[in-house]
Design an enzyme around this catalytic site. Structure first.
Site, PDB file in Angstrom:
ATOM      1  N   LYS A 144      38.105   5.624  19.096  1.00  0.00           N
ATOM      2  CA  LYS A 144      39.299   6.461  19.203  1.00  0.00           C
ATOM      3  C   LYS A 144      40.240   6.106  18.067  1.00  0.00           C
ATOM      4  O   LYS A 144      40.867   5.052  18.076  1.00  0.00           O
ATOM      5  CB  LYS A 144      40.039   6.251  20.532  1.00  0.00           C
ATOM      6  CG  LYS A 144      41.171   7.294  20.730  1.00  0.00           C
ATOM      7  CD  LYS A 144      42.308   6.811  21.574  1.00  0.00           C
ATOM      8  CE  LYS A 144      43.420   6.188  20.759  1.00  0.00           C
ATOM      9  NZ  LYS A 144      44.183   7.134  19.904  1.00  0.00           N
ATOM     10  N   GLU A 200      43.764  -7.367  17.220  1.00  0.00           N
ATOM     11  CA  GLU A 200      44.478  -7.652  15.975  1.00  0.00           C
ATOM     12  C   GLU A 200      45.817  -6.951  16.109  1.00  0.00           C
ATOM     13  O   GLU A 200      45.896  -5.723  16.090  1.00  0.00           O
ATOM     14  CB  GLU A 200      43.684  -7.145  14.773  1.00  0.00           C
ATOM     15  CG  GLU A 200      44.170  -7.733  13.462  1.00  0.00           C
ATOM     16  CD  GLU A 200      45.226  -6.883  12.786  1.00  0.00           C
ATOM     17  OE1 GLU A 200      46.415  -7.268  12.868  1.00  0.00           O
ATOM     18  OE2 GLU A 200      44.873  -5.858  12.203  1.00  0.00           O
ATOM     19  N   CYS A 239      50.553  -4.812   8.780  1.00  0.00           N
ATOM     20  CA  CYS A 239      50.782  -5.884   9.755  1.00  0.00           C
ATOM     21  C   CYS A 239      50.922  -7.250   9.086  1.00  0.00           C
ATOM     22  O   CYS A 239      51.574  -8.146   9.629  1.00  0.00           O
ATOM     23  CB  CYS A 239      49.664  -5.913  10.790  1.00  0.00           C
ATOM     24  SG  CYS A 239      48.013  -6.022  10.088  1.00  0.00           S
ATOM     25  N   GLU A 277      58.882  -7.240  14.418  1.00  0.00           N
ATOM     26  CA  GLU A 277      58.094  -6.512  13.427  1.00  0.00           C
ATOM     27  C   GLU A 277      58.698  -5.128  13.247  1.00  0.00           C
ATOM     28  O   GLU A 277      58.656  -4.298  14.155  1.00  0.00           O
ATOM     29  CB  GLU A 277      56.633  -6.401  13.866  1.00  0.00           C
ATOM     30  CG  GLU A 277      55.758  -5.718  12.828  1.00  0.00           C
ATOM     31  CD  GLU A 277      54.300  -5.652  13.234  1.00  0.00           C
ATOM     32  OE1 GLU A 277      53.439  -5.878  12.375  1.00  0.00           O
ATOM     33  OE2 GLU A 277      54.025  -5.382  14.412  1.00  0.00           O
TER      34      GLU A 277
END
Length: 469
Positions: free
Chosen positions: A172, A247, A281, A377
């Site tokens: 997906k 991750e 990231c 983040e």
């Protein structure tokens, strides 16, 4: 503008109609215009894909290393022929500047896939421990759920490794950037891998992602994305004791010691922080500078950031494209608006193009290490600069994070390496060491579980069996 409409899933070796009639519109984040759509998949679509993957598993797992490597080699050649189209589609659906899209969004996954074709053909040898033969076997059917920021690389890092290890896959992709995944499906069709080895179901995370995470026919879920979503996927998989690889987020520190090459460290650090409009990231979004060079570093960072051209991804002069969506732009602007640190570049009032989800490359100085700006983040082109007085303080500030994905250290060789060893992250670049697509990639703490890329990525998709003789 080119329109790209995809109306089918790739299941069981063929493009097939979806279970429902709903569609997901795909927007160009620069023009803010819809230019394509894909099916909004359902749980029934996932059921069909899992069934196809399950039917294909035994045969694919039984293929010889030579056969498996050759099959992935064909896939690599087919995907390589589409490299220009990959870069173009990524530019349209994500807004990555074309030069970066060609080198990173297309070039990196092709390199990774070539590596997995080689690993498939030459897998790790079985190990003998006393009277035990230790063998590596595929996990089974893998559910791969991937993000929008590197829409092909994140897919290939999972699909390539999973197939090389003998698994079958249900993918997906992100609903923001699903079109790139269809180029991979086209490559599978051309490469003629066995039906059901790879299956693609597009849709929203709350429907298709949830169906994959909780499906009893999925033996392993591999996810890249936010820590919050990773937590939910872990819970869903834990209910049936399925293997999970995650991750997740990052808040990486770029540590610049007083004996570093300051100009290079700052300029490379800015480039890293603003790569892909800061939607990376591993981005070094905290620049830690020794107090003796702090003012000079702030001035240099501000000047460098101000020189980054913002605009049309297909203009060769553009260094920073739009953010992926209006929601992402609003989120990043919210961090800037709430910041209490000293703004030295960019900000909310910087002039921007007339259309597009843009945020100016932004630099804050005198950032409190415990503030939201330094802890969360942001996933946009926003850099925080923080001063430190000695190596111990630099390490303490760098490790003061719930994340531990990546980082950097600049300074004299042995000293920089010593500091790098003390950082609680899965990867550290020393003095500009380049990214290695064959080295293990993954994080400590809330940055994830498991590793991707290279032999370590292959091992993530395997079970280990001891056979006593």
């Amino acid at each position: 503008m080119t329109s790209v409409f995809r109306d089918q899933h790739w299941i069981g070796g063929a493009f097939v109609p979806p279970d429902g009639s709903d569609r997901i519109e795909v927007e160009n984040p620069y023009t803010e215009q819809v230019f394509g759509h894909v099916p909004a998949g359902t749980a029934e679509d996932v059921n069909r894909a899992v069934s196809a993957a399950r039917d294909a598993f035994d045969g694919w797992a039984a293929t010889s290393p030579a056969e498996r490597g050759a099959a992935l080699g064909r896939l690599h050649r087919s995907l390589t022929a589409r490299a220009d189209e990959i870069a173009r589609i990524v530019g349209l659906e994500l807004g990555t500047p074309l030069k970066i899209a060609k080198a990173v969004q297309a070039g990196l996954p092709l390199t990774v896939l070539a590596g997995y074709a080689e690993l498939a053909a030459h897998p790790p040898v079985d190990e003998v421990i006393g009277n035990s033969l230790v063998v590596h076997e595929p996990v089974g059917v893998v559910g791969a759920i991937t993000p929008w920021n590197y829409p092909l690389h994140q897919v290939v890092a999972k699909v390539g490794a999973a197939l090389a290890a003998g698994n079958t896959v249900v993918l997906k992709p992100s609903e923001l950037t699903p079109l790139t995944a269809y180029l991979l499906a086209d490559a599978f069709a051309e490469a003629e891998l066995p039906p059901g080895v790879f299956n693609l179901v597009t849709g929203v995370g709350s429907v298709v992602g949830s169906a994959i995470a909780g499906h009893p026919g999925i033996d392993m879920v591999s996810f890249t994305g936010s820590t919050a979503t990773g937590r939910a996927i872990s819970h869903a998989a834990a209910d049936r004791i399925a293997k999970v690889s995650l991750e997740l987020g990052g808040k990486s520190a770029n540590v610049i010691l007083e004996d570093a090459d300051l100009v290079k460290a700052v300029k490379v650090g800015i480039g890293n922080a603003f790569l892909n409009s800061g939607q990376t990231c591993t981005a070094w979004t905290r620049m830690l500078v020794h107090r003796s060079h702090y003012d000079e570093a702030v001035e240099l960072a501000a000047k460098t950031a101000a020189g980054y051209t913002v605009g049309d991804p297909f203009d060769p002069a553009t260094r920073v494209g739009p953010l992926a969506s209006a929601g992402q732009k609003d989120r990043v602007r919210g961090f800037i608006e709430r910041a209490t640190a000293r703004l030295v570049a960019g900000g909310l009032d910087a002039p921007m193009p007339g259309t597009g989800h843009f945020v100016a490359p932004t630099v804050f100085a005198d950032v409190d290490p415990d503030s939201e700006l330094a802890q969360e983040e942001i996933f946009g082109p926003v850099l925080s600069i923080i001063a430190f007085d000695d190596d111990d303080e630099a390490v303490a500030i760098a490790n003061n994070s719930k994340y531990g994905l990546a980082g950097a250290v600049w300074g004299s060789g042995e000293r920089a390496l010593s500091v790098a060893r003390r950082l609680r992250t899965g990867a550290v670049d020393v003095n500009g060491g380049s990214f290695n697509p064959f080295a293990p990639f993954g994080g400590y703490k809330q940055s994830g579980i498991g590793r991707e890329l290279g032999a370590y990525g292959l091992a993530e998709f395997q079970q280990v069996k001891a056979i006593q003789r």
